[in-house]
Design an enzyme around this catalytic site. Sequence first.
Site, mmCIF file in Angstrom:
data_model
loop_
_atom_site.group_PDB
_atom_site.id
_atom_site.type_symbol
_atom_site.label_atom_id
_atom_site.label_comp_id
_atom_site.label_asym_id
_atom_site.label_seq_id
_atom_site.Cartn_x
_atom_site.Cartn_y
_atom_site.Cartn_z
ATOM 1 N N TYR A 25 -17.581 -1.376 -18.750
ATOM 2 C CA TYR A 25 -16.751 -2.553 -18.509
ATOM 3 C C TYR A 25 -17.454 -3.428 -17.474
ATOM 4 C CZ TYR A 25 -12.362 -5.100 -17.387
ATOM 5 O OH TYR A 25 -11.390 -6.041 -17.180
ATOM 6 N N THR A 62 -5.404 -4.939 -16.998
ATOM 7 C CA THR A 62 -4.048 -5.358 -17.353
ATOM 8 C C THR A 62 -3.042 -4.244 -17.133
ATOM 9 O OG1 THR A 62 -5.004 -6.832 -19.009
ATOM 10 C CG2 THR A 62 -2.655 -6.386 -19.198
ATOM 11 N N LYS A 101 -17.599 -3.682 -22.899
ATOM 12 C CA LYS A 101 -16.619 -4.775 -22.817
ATOM 13 C C LYS A 101 -17.182 -5.737 -21.788
ATOM 14 C CE LYS A 101 -11.683 -5.535 -21.638
ATOM 15 N NZ LYS A 101 -11.836 -6.853 -21.044
#
Length: 305
Positions: free
Chosen positions: A139, A51, A167
Site C-alpha cells: 500500500y 477507511t 495499491k
Amino acid sequence: MDRNTVDWKGYIPAITTPFLENGEVDWEGWEELLHWLVDEGMHGLLVNGTTGEWFSQSVEEQKELFRTASKHVNNRIPVIVGCTAYTADQVVDLAKTASEVNVSGILVAPPPYVVPNEEEVFAYYEEISDRVDLPICIYNWPRGTNVDLSVDLLTRLAKLDKVVAVKNSTPDFGHFIKAFYAVKDEIRYFGFPMNDIGYEYVKNLGGDGTMGAGAILGRVHPDFYNYLWEGNKEEALKNGRKDAFLFSQFFNSDFSAKYGSPQSITKEALNLRGLPGGYPRKPILPLTEQEKEFVKVTLDEVEGI
C-alpha cells in the site's frame, strides 16, 4: 508468488468499520454491511484499510474483524485485510490470524509516522515477506506515511516472494503510470480512475482495478468493471462518472477530505442510504449538521448523472 497467484481484480472497496455512538464496534452492523457488499457485486473486500480506521482499534478488535469478515463472506469473493503497523513483528502477528481464518491476502503500508528511507522500507517488506504465508499487497499511501514509494523501490519490492499486488495511492499520476509499466508483468496494480484513462489501461494495457473507498453507491462501482470486461464502454463510463463525481465532491486530489474526515464523510453517506455506516471513532469526529447536509446534497445530485 506473483500476480497469477491471486484473482484480485476490478473494484475492491476499502470498507468502513461501523462503530456505535459509545465507540464500540457495531458487530451486527458489520455483518449487515458485509452481506450487502457481497450482494451488491463487489469483486473483493478490503478490511481495515485507511477507511476502516484500523489505527483506533485494539489488536484484538482488528483480529475479530478479520474473523467475522472471513466467516460472513465465506469465500464468495476475496477478502484482503489491512495489517499495517509500526513494526514487522506487529504485522506478522496480525497476518498470523489472517492466515488462520483463511482470508485471501494482507495489505501493508510502510510504517506510519516513522518516515523510513528506501533501504529501511525494503528491509521492512523483505522481513514481512519472509515471515508470512499469505500474499501481500503493498500500500503506497503518501498521505498517511509521508513516504511515496519510488518506481525503483516498487520494482525491487515486486520481486519479493510474497508480494503479488500494489495499491498505489500516490497523488502523482505521472509516477503512478511509470510504476505501472515497471511492475505490471510481475504484480497486480490497483488505483486506476474510473474514466477513459482507467478504461484503456485496464481493458487493453494490463491494469487490474481500483481499491476505492466505501462502495457508497453499491453496484455502481463494480459495474464500471463489469461493463468494461464486456466491452461496453458507454455503460462503463456512465457508472464511472458517478464514482468520479462523488470523489470530486468529497475529496481532494491527495485523498484528503474537503470537509470533515474521509471516514466521517463515507460513513454519513452510507447512513443516509440506510446502511450501517455508523459513527467514526475518536480521534475522527462525526460531521457537523451543515457537513451532513453537504453529503445529502451530493448524494441527491449523483442520482442525476
